[in-house]
Scaffold this motif. Structure first.
Motif: not given
Length: 665
Positions: A25, A131, A129, A28-29, A22, A224-225, A99
């Motif tokens: 992710e 995928q 969010r 990005r976070a 991850r 949230h992924n 994530d």
């Protein structure tokens, strides 16, 4: 609780991570959160859960503006979060998933929310969010919590909630510390989709701060992924099953009233209407709606099954796998290890001598936490007010009972080793040093508890002479290891103790509560001391033996070191001995009653040992009675026996009182 509502409110964003898969992710976070920090007051802490390669990557990726620390507690999300809290002194801790990317304005919304003194914690809006681009057609919006996101049935913006969703929540740090942080008995470990640690946190915050509020703030939002691996029915049912099991553990800890209060409303209002809505949409021409209705029923059934099955088997006495993986993951105990000494007290005058004895230990790297269990009277604080030592702290615990007080002390302790003694005892100067040496010699990390010898401070009366001769506290001069398996320890720690007819279900041979030192990870693994047992509750005792039993059944060993000596002020008159003897009986019987009520296996473990147990209790030549002095009054034996009769009823009363207290919060 100290509230800080000035514009300079200090925030610490804590992100916990464990998986190399991850990294994208996580990157990005981190960047989304870092962009909203105030450089003058805020900080960003990333806790890596036992993954050295991921920690190295983060350190290289973010050389400035991010504090990267390893999880210093047991593996899992709860330990990682606790590590993050310990790594900062900010006023408010903001927890985000690794994530989950913070939306613009999120931290500003946190600041506005905590400008209200009554707000102790907040939950944000967690937007999925996917995928895959969108949720699967079969996925019901009522089950957004399965993927860690918002779901239909949540209260509107600004409403009070029982607990936040973990992907976006913020808590006042001082309040969270007083609540004991996050429980290792709950929460995700690696990829195992367990939960409920945020629920327990919310319940504890409301119990400790009944006038405070936990509110939902939708401007504090994250994306949230949701990976493709979670967009399938197999993950859905697996998550529901583990959630049900977590609910069972939570209910056992706080009572079904507090643990399942929101769930009852969710089932009756949200799920029932969700089924009806989807069935109606099926009739009006939406075929996938029928599938969603079926999945709602499936999710409800699987979650309920997880709760019921875990409730029925949760107390089963079983042998864990060897705990080498638990303690071996920690760095070895050193001779200069920080030790936290906890003294629970109601303000007895003898406390002052105990405090002086602890502060005079030859092992200097220690802290002393005096837990005032009657804070409304202020006696404990007054007794130690003149002691000027930065190692001493007084912590309040208003819930009566030595177990609640000890748990509060453990929650505030900074050391990996937590020592407990009583306020009518005086440890020898090298008590802590010997206990530390025993842990340091445990090279395989199997010892979870070190106990020691307890001798009398004086024998000024005949009653004190009787008690000392009876060896009720004194377990002898031989170093002994108590464990289910005779393996894992070095010879210098002692020989393995003989297993009696009730071992380890009574565990009295292992030591006593006025002289015990826990490895923090062992105390965490058993969930702390049972607050339904112990002095200050209707049961009057049994909490130490219950903890010993739980640790042994969990796979830990207990090392008895006769050189770690504590001197105890034995009761000096018959009235006090009568009370003490009765309490020994009620405490032991209450502890066994807890085991009986834990499930069929626990009940059978006790019942099949009863004939030998009664012989041990009543026969003059049994191991329990052979050391009693000839002058030991029969009245005391009868008092203890009556305690055994009363113990089960007292445990039920104590359990009911705890449930009612938690329900009121």
């Amino acid at each position: 609780m100290t509230s800080k509502t000035t514009p300079g409110l200090r925030l610490a964003v804590v992100l916990c991570c464990f998986s190399d898969d991850r990294r994208g992710e996580l990157d990005r976070a981190v960047r989304a959160a870092r962009g909203q920090l105030s450089p003058e007051t805020d900080e960003l802490v990333v806790v890596v859960d036992h993954n050295e390669s991921l920690r190295d990557w983060l350190t290289d990726r973010f050389p400035e503006g991010v504090t990267v620390v390893p999880n210093r507690e047991e593996r899992g999300l709860s330990g990682a979060r606790n590590t993050g809290v310990a790594a900062t002194e900010a006023d408010v801790v903001v927890f985000l998933d690794d994530d989950a990317a913070l939306r613009p304005g999120g931290l500003e919304a946190v600041r506005r929310a905590f400008a209200d003194d009554t707000v102790v914690a907040i939950g944000g809006a967690v937007h999925p969010r996917w995928q895959s681009g969108a949720a699967p057609a079969w996925f019901p919006e009522e089950f957004g919590w399965v993927v860690g996101c918002d779901y239909r049935g949540l209260p509107p913006d600004g409403s009070e909630i029982r607990n936040p969703i973990g992907a976006a929540m913020a808590v006042r740090r001082d309040a969270l510390l007083k609540a004991g942080g996050f429980s290792h008995r709950l929460g995700r470990v690696g990829s195992v989709p367990a939960g409920c640690e945020e629920t327990l946190m919310g319940i504890e915050l409301r119990r400790l701060f009944p006038e405070s509020r936990i509110v939902r703030i939708e401007d504090f939002a994250v994306d949230h992924n949701v990976p493709r691996s979670r967009a399938n029915l197999r993950y859905f049912t697996d998550r529901c099953l583990h959630e049900g099991r977590s609910k069972a553990i939570l209910s056992a800890m706080v009572g079904a009233g507090a643990g399942l209060s929101s769930e009852r409303s969710f089932v009756l209002r949200t799920l029932s209407t969700g089924i009806a809505r989807n069935l109606l949409r099926t009739v009006t021409g939406t075929p996938s709606a029928f599938t969603r209705a079926i999945v709602i029923v499936l999710g409800l059934f699987v979650t309920a099954f997880g709760t019921v099955s875990r409730t029925l088997t949760g107390g089963r006495p079983q042998v864990s796998q060897p705990v080498l993986g638990l303690a071996a993951a920690e760095s070895p105990v050193t001779e200069d290890e920080l030790v936290s000494v906890v003294i629970a007290t109601v303000g007895r005058p003898s406390l002052l001598d105990t405090v002086h004895a602890v502060l005079a230990q030859t092992h200097r790297n220690l802290e002393l936490l005096v837990i005032d269990n009657r804070p409304q009277q202020g006696l404990a604080s007054a007794l130690v007010a003149e002691i000027d030592d930065p190692r001493l702290r007084v912590v309040e615990e208003p819930v009566p009972g030595v177990s609640a007080a000890r748990n509060r002390g453990a929650a505030h302790a900074r050391g990996r080793l937590i020592a407990f003694t009583d306020d009518d005892a005086r440890p020898d100067p090298d008590w802590v040093a010997h206990a530390v040496s025993t842990f340091a010699a445990d090279t395989n990390g199997v010892v979870g508890i070190v106990t020691g010898r307890v001798l009398g401070t004086a024998a000024a009366t005949v009653e004190q002479e009787w008690f000392e001769e009876a060896k009720i506290f004194d377990k002898g001069a031989d170093a002994t290891i108590w464990a289910l398996r005779h393996e894992g320890t070095t010879d210098e720690l002692g020989a393995y103790g003989e297993h009696g007819p009730f071992f380890p279900f009574t565990a009295g041979e292992c030591g006593s509560g006025n002289n015990m030192v826990f490895r923090r990870s062992a105390l965490v693994s058993i969930g702390g001391f049972d607050e339904r047992l112990g002095t200050g509750t209707p049961t009057r005792g049994g909490e130490d033996l219950d903890a010993f039993r739980a640790a042994i059944l969990d796979g830990w060993a207990i090392a008895y070191d006769p050189h770690a000596i504590v001197r105890h002020y034995h009761r000096d008159n018959m009235d006090d001995l009568r009370i003490q003897s009765y309490g020994y009986g009620t405490g032991m019987a209450a502890s066994l009653t807890k085991l009986v009520l834990s499930g069929p296996s626990g009940a059978w473990a006790v019942v099949r040992r009863l004939p030998r147990g009664l012989h041990m209790l009543l026969a003059p030549t049994s191991a329990k009675n052979v050391d009693l002095p000839r002058e030991w009054p029969w009245e005391l034996r009868l008092r203890e026996a009556w305690g055994y009769v009363a113990g089960p009823c007292l445990f039920l009363r104590s359990r009911r009182a705890r449930v009612e207290r938690l329900d009121l919060t």
